[in-house]
Design an enzyme around this catalytic site. Structure first.
Site, PDB file in Angstrom:
ATOM      1  N   GLY A   1       0.990   7.612   9.201  1.00  0.00           N
ATOM      2  CA  GLY A   1       0.947   6.830  10.433  1.00  0.00           C
ATOM      3  C   GLY A   1      -0.387   7.045  11.121  1.00  0.00           C
TER       4      GLY A   1
ATOM      5  N   CYS B   1       1.074  12.788   4.839  1.00  0.00           N
ATOM      6  CA  CYS B   1       0.039  12.653   5.863  1.00  0.00           C
ATOM      7  C   CYS B   1       0.633  12.909   7.257  1.00  0.00           C
ATOM      8  CB  CYS B   1      -0.606  11.282   5.740  1.00  0.00           C
ATOM      9  SG  CYS B   1      -2.141  11.150   6.659  1.00  0.00           S
ATOM     10  N   TYR B   2       0.767  11.894   8.096  1.00  0.00           N
ATOM     11  CA  TYR B   2       1.397  12.081   9.409  1.00  0.00           C
ATOM     12  C   TYR B   2       2.769  12.732   9.235  1.00  0.00           C
ATOM     13  CZ  TYR B   2       3.390  11.020  13.987  1.00  0.00           C
ATOM     14  OH  TYR B   2       3.970  11.118  15.218  1.00  0.00           O
TER      15      TYR B   2
ATOM     16  N   HIS C   1      -2.191  10.859   0.067  1.00  0.00           N
ATOM     17  CA  HIS C   1      -1.319   9.700  -0.142  1.00  0.00           C
ATOM     18  C   HIS C   1      -1.038   9.483  -1.629  1.00  0.00           C
ATOM     19  CE1 HIS C   1      -1.231   8.005   3.927  1.00  0.00           C
ATOM     20  NE2 HIS C   1      -2.443   8.512   4.043  1.00  0.00           N
TER      21      HIS C   1
ATOM     22  N   GLU D   1       0.997   7.466  -2.853  1.00  0.00           N
ATOM     23  CA  GLU D   1       1.377   6.062  -3.096  1.00  0.00           C
ATOM     24  C   GLU D   1       0.194   5.144  -3.385  1.00  0.00           C
ATOM     25  OE1 GLU D   1       1.274   7.650  -0.265  1.00  0.00           O
ATOM     26  OE2 GLU D   1       1.280   6.381   1.507  1.00  0.00           O
TER      27      GLU D   1
ATOM     28  N   ASP E   1      11.636 -18.411  -2.344  1.00  0.00           N
ATOM     29  CA  ASP E   1      12.773 -17.595  -1.894  1.00  0.00           C
ATOM     30  C   ASP E   1      14.037 -18.420  -1.707  1.00  0.00           C
ATOM     31  OD1 ASP E   1      10.730 -15.774  -1.795  1.00  0.00           O
ATOM     32  OD2 ASP E   1      10.505 -15.853   0.378  1.00  0.00           O
TER      33      ASP E   1
ATOM     34  N   LYS F   1       9.013  -9.855  -2.914  1.00  0.00           N
ATOM     35  CA  LYS F   1       8.670 -11.129  -3.540  1.00  0.00           C
ATOM     36  C   LYS F   1       8.763 -11.113  -5.071  1.00  0.00           C
ATOM     37  CE  LYS F   1       7.415 -15.189  -2.487  1.00  0.00           C
ATOM     38  NZ  LYS F   1       7.855 -15.849  -1.244  1.00  0.00           N
TER      39      LYS F   1
END
Ligand code: XMP
Length: 599
Positions: free
Chosen positions: A54, A81-82, A167, A169, A225, A371
């Site tokens: 964050g 992190c945060y 991070h 990710e 969608d 998606k």
């Protein structure tokens, strides 16, 4: 309470939150994003909790609120992190406010830990932080460090709480996915059961249960969608119980409404009802130029037309549900979840629909999917590739790609002079365009000027200039490059609104851009490709078209796509031949500071 085989990601406002949730799903484990204030009862259903990064400091007065019970649920927790700083701060350690920022890659030395199973002892990690943990809470040990960060990885083995300053990710971290996988499987003992085939089976059952003996009135925008949503509902309850309504606003792509209808009917869906409402929309939008006002009008009229149809068919909530193809990112506001500022209004969340959702009268079977998962599901349901592989398309359609103006916007000449000087450093001529476009900075929406550059198509110089200009001048959030004509002699803002002739110009240009990238095999690599019409006359020859191809994953951030010169050339040649087009430009701004759409 039964635990479910899922990981909850608590969103503290990181731009990577969706990416993180996707990484878990890529491991075939279901993940769900929640606000950090989620109640213990909800959290307890998960096998593990990940705290996202964050932008704030744990010391900030308005730091994101969270439920402190997170740490006493006896469920494994991983803070990134945060998230790691919050762990240290909350459990009795110390966080040092950052005087210097560590940003970029660093060499991480890892100790023995389940988190680092099957990971080499040294690897590259992506850092982006100011504050850092200085003292560990009791019970914690250090399991990784870098040169600049002593506590780059920490754990409390007994409580099963882990923290990483980097991070995992993002792809710049080597072995990042392995580390997430270790948390998900070795620490949380999740099973691999999130597959589209399983989802399909379970969803069909849950739709049957949710619908009971009610019918579904489905709002079919015609995009990927809602089309997949219809095919799924058809499979679950049969199309005789579905009334699908496509409101033709007139802002669809060329030939697209007919294409979708035919393909669905081929699949065995009995009938797609079409409300031809183009004239009504144009009437309501006459003389309107403000983007948010356009959106409000379109959203409201769309719902009104749908409600009218509902009335005509004696829809009552005892026997009917309203169906929508809302997908997961549409339901989550990133950026501290609750604290996020609204950037653009989406009409599947119009107030009247929100009311119906609260009363339990709306069914949204895709609201757990991203998606590309929707695309995968569509293929499983037998929809053809050329239907499900289409790019995302906004609800208000081309209406938000046709910029309008009352013709009164003036440019700030002093500002233009300064911009010209900065652009020269990278070898470009520059002009301020007399139009404004939407952008995003942090979680704030901006509505600022665009700049056009002239010169040679050298992407690295252009990227440099674009970044420099948007960083230096806060009242500029977008930069485009002039592809044709070779130079601008005159630029004139015109009074222009949403009218048939302008819609036609845009439709033609858009069809050319789409065809070209399809033929060149670029459809997959490009996430989305808005084509935009500006209310500006170039050299007395006609209005400007802007090409906006972007690379992205889930649209939260995006990079402008560096299309090769021959592809551009082919598009430009055809687009400039459209009557009424005076210039063709290429948008060379990332998101942030710009957004994908111009409005
Ligand atoms: P931006 O422009 O904010 O867009 O970077 C992110 C994604 O959202 C889509 N978008 C919309 N979709 N109604 C929609 O259904 C809207 O009003 C709307 N505005 C933007 C956009 O096309 C992109 O995929």
């Amino acid at each position: 309470m039964d635990t479910e085989n899922k990981i909850i990601v608590l969103d503290f406002g990181s731009q990577y939150t969706h990416l993180l949730a996707r990484r878990v799903r890529d491991l075939n484990v279901y993940s769900e994003i929640m606000a950090p204030t989620a109640l213990a009862d909800e959290l307890k259903k998960a096998k593990g909790i990940i705290l996202s990064g964050g932008p704030q400091s744990v010391y900030a007065k308005d730091a994101v609120a969270f439920n402190p019970e997170i740490f006493s649920l006896e469920i494994p927790v991983l803070g990134l992190c945060y998230g790691q700083q919050l762990i240290a701060h909350e459990l009795g350690g110390k966080v040092e406010p950052g005087e210097t920022k560590e940003y970029g890659t660093a060499k991480l030395v890892a100790e023995e830990s389940e988190l680092f199973n099957r990971v080499p002892k040294e690897f590259t990690a992506w850092m982006s932080h100011g504050d850092k943990v200085k003292e560990l809470p009791i019970g914690f040990t250090q399991i990784g460090s870098t040169n600049d960060c002593e506590y780059a990885a920490i754990m409390d083995d007994e409580k099963r709480i882990f923290g990483l300053q980097f991070h995992p990710e993002v792809t710049h971290t080597e072995n990042g996915l392995q580390i997430i996988s270790n948390f998900v499987f070795d620490v949380c003992n999740c099973e691999k059961n999130w597959t589209m085939q399983n989802f399909l089976g379970e969803k069909i059952e849950s739709i049957k249960k949710e619908a009971g003996d009610k019918n579904v009135f489905l709002l079919l925008s015609g995009g990927v969608d809602s089309t997949v949503c219809l095919a799924l509902l058809d499979k679950a309850i049969g199309s005789e119980r579905i009334h699908a309504l496509h409101v033709d606003t007139g802002f669809m792509r060329k030939g697209e409404s007919a294409f979708v209808k035919t393909e669905l009917e081929k699949l065995g869906i009995n009938e797609v009802h079409v409300a031809d409402a183009e004239e009504e929309f144009l009437k309501k939008l006459k003389g309107i130029y403000d983007p948010e006002e356009k959106r409000q009008i379109i959203g409201k009229l769309f719902v009104e037309i749908a409600m009218q149809e509902i009335e005509n068919m004696n829809f009552d909530t005892e026997t009917w549900l309203l169906g929508q193809g809302t997908i997961y990112p549409d339901t989550i506001e990133t950026g501290g979840t609750e604290n996020a500022k609204k950037i653009k209004t989406h009409h599947n969340r119009a107030p009247i629909i929100m009311e119906m959702i609260e009363k339990g009268n709306v069914i949204e079977p895709l609201n757990q999917l991203y998606k590309d998962e929707v695309r995968e599901l569509g293929k499983l349901l037998g929809l053809p590739e050329n239907l499900v592989e289409r790019h995302p398309f906004p609800g208000p359609g081309t209406a938000i790609r046709i910029l309008c103006s009352n013709g009164k916007e003036k440019i700030d000449e002093a500002l233009e002079k300064k911009i010209i000087k900065v652009a020269k450093e990278d070898g470009f001529e520059a002009k301020l365009l007399p139009v404004k476009a939407v952008g995003v900075q942090g979680d704030n929406r901006t509505y600022s000027n665009a700049v056009v550059l002239e010169g040679t198509l050298d992407y690295s110089a252009l990227e440099n200039a674009s970044t420099k200009i948007t960083n230096k001048f806060t009242s500029v959030n977008r930069v485009v490059f002039l592809l044709r004509p070779r130079g601008i002699d005159s630029l004139e803002l015109k009074e222009a609104y949403l009218t048939k002739d302008r819609i036609e110009i845009l439709k033609e240009a858009d069809a050319i851009a789409m065809e070209t990238i399809k033929e060149r095999g670029l459809l997959h690599e490009i996430w989305q490709f808005p084509v935009v019409l500006l209310p500006v006359d170039f050299n007395g020859k006609g209005q400007g078209i802007v090409l906006r191809p972007v690379y992205s994953k889930e649209a939260m951030t995006a990079k402008f796509a560096k299309l090769g010169p021959s592809v551009l050339e082919e598009m430009v040649e055809k687009i400039k031949a459209i009557k009424g087009v005076g210039a063709v430009m290429l948008d060379i701004t990332h998101k942030p500071p710009a957004t994908i759409e111009w409005e």
